[in-house]
Write an enzyme that holds these catalytic residues in place. Structure first.
Site, mmCIF file in Angstrom:
data_model
loop_
_atom_site.group_PDB
_atom_site.id
_atom_site.type_symbol
_atom_site.label_atom_id
_atom_site.label_comp_id
_atom_site.label_asym_id
_atom_site.label_seq_id
_atom_site.Cartn_x
_atom_site.Cartn_y
_atom_site.Cartn_z
ATOM 1 N N PHE A 148 0.815 -1.216 0.000
ATOM 2 C CA PHE A 148 0.000 0.000 0.000
ATOM 3 C C PHE A 148 0.844 1.259 0.000
ATOM 4 O O PHE A 148 0.367 2.344 -0.323
ATOM 5 C CB PHE A 148 -1.013 0.026 1.158
ATOM 6 C CG PHE A 148 -0.381 0.028 2.527
ATOM 7 C CD1 PHE A 148 0.060 1.198 3.116
ATOM 8 C CD2 PHE A 148 -0.253 -1.159 3.232
ATOM 9 C CE1 PHE A 148 0.634 1.189 4.370
ATOM 10 C CE2 PHE A 148 0.309 -1.179 4.492
ATOM 11 C CZ PHE A 148 0.760 0.004 5.061
ATOM 12 N N ASP A 149 2.130 1.147 0.355
ATOM 13 C CA ASP A 149 2.987 2.334 0.395
ATOM 14 C C ASP A 149 4.444 1.904 0.456
ATOM 15 O O ASP A 149 4.767 0.848 1.005
ATOM 16 C CB ASP A 149 2.644 3.188 1.612
ATOM 17 C CG ASP A 149 3.176 4.614 1.531
ATOM 18 O OD1 ASP A 149 3.653 5.023 0.455
ATOM 19 O OD2 ASP A 149 3.096 5.325 2.552
ATOM 20 N N ILE A 194 1.818 6.958 12.379
ATOM 21 C CA ILE A 194 0.945 6.084 13.179
ATOM 22 C C ILE A 194 1.639 5.692 14.488
ATOM 23 O O ILE A 194 2.872 5.653 14.560
ATOM 24 C CB ILE A 194 0.502 4.835 12.382
ATOM 25 C CG1 ILE A 194 1.697 4.005 11.945
ATOM 26 C CG2 ILE A 194 -0.390 5.235 11.209
ATOM 27 C CD1 ILE A 194 1.340 2.676 11.297
ATOM 28 N N TYR A 253 -4.363 2.560 11.448
ATOM 29 C CA TYR A 253 -5.413 3.473 11.011
ATOM 30 C C TYR A 253 -6.794 3.104 11.555
ATOM 31 O O TYR A 253 -7.785 3.742 11.218
ATOM 32 C CB TYR A 253 -5.440 3.551 9.478
ATOM 33 C CG TYR A 253 -4.176 4.191 8.947
ATOM 34 C CD1 TYR A 253 -4.019 5.566 8.975
ATOM 35 C CD2 TYR A 253 -3.133 3.420 8.448
ATOM 36 C CE1 TYR A 253 -2.858 6.162 8.509
ATOM 37 C CE2 TYR A 253 -1.970 3.998 7.984
ATOM 38 C CZ TYR A 253 -1.840 5.371 8.022
ATOM 39 O OH TYR A 253 -0.685 5.954 7.570
#
Length: 160
Positions: A95-96, A111, A137
């Protein structure tokens, strides 16, 4: 202890009922404890016959050092650090990823799982983090790439 403090009781009674007499509240709580109706733990009170709800365990990250790195310096809260990382979901979807990302450790810039999991790393060290939703998240996720309640998997290299 699943209780409520005397101050919280007083604030509730004032806001909901317009009642503002801390001395009477203190006296009533003492009478409740003395008669065995209430149970006091520290500054918290609860009705003795009410079942105690189990406390939810604190969410914790899993961290594994792939390589420790070099030198005597270790990252600490308040340090500005630069990392390289890849973030994946539990199904392996990336995702990143960044080759150079700078932030202040422990300042809430990232986070919570990172603020906790990247402490005590040495330059050149590589660490795998498994971050539960509460330290990532959470229920919101971070759409469109991170669904709600996602466990996040990172491989992080400390650059400086």
């Amino acid at each position: 202890a699943n209780g409520v403090s005397r101050i919280a009781v007083a604030k509730y009674m004032k806001s909901e009922m317009g009642y503002d007499n801390p001395g009477a509240i203190r006296k009533a709580l003492k009478k409740g404890v003395d008669s065995g109706i209430l149970e006091q733990t520290g500054q918290s009170f609860r009705v003795k016959s009410d079942p105690v709800e189990p406390m939810e365990p604190e969410a914790q990250i899993e961290k594994t050092d792939v390589s420790v790195g070099k030198g005597d310096l270790e990252s600490a809260v308040g340090d500005t650090i630069t990392v390289k990382y890849v973030g994946k979901l539990s199904d392996g979807t990336t995702f990143d990823a960044e080759s150079s990302f700078e932030f202040t450790l422990g300042a809430g810039d990232v986070i919570k799982g990172w603020d906790q999991g990247l402490v005590d790393m040495k330059i050149g060290g590589v660490r795998k983090l498994v971050v539960p939703p509460k330290l990532g998240y959470g229920k919101r996720g971070c759409g469109p790439d991170i669904p709600p309640d996602s466990t996040l998997h990172f491989q992080v290299t400390m650059k400086k």
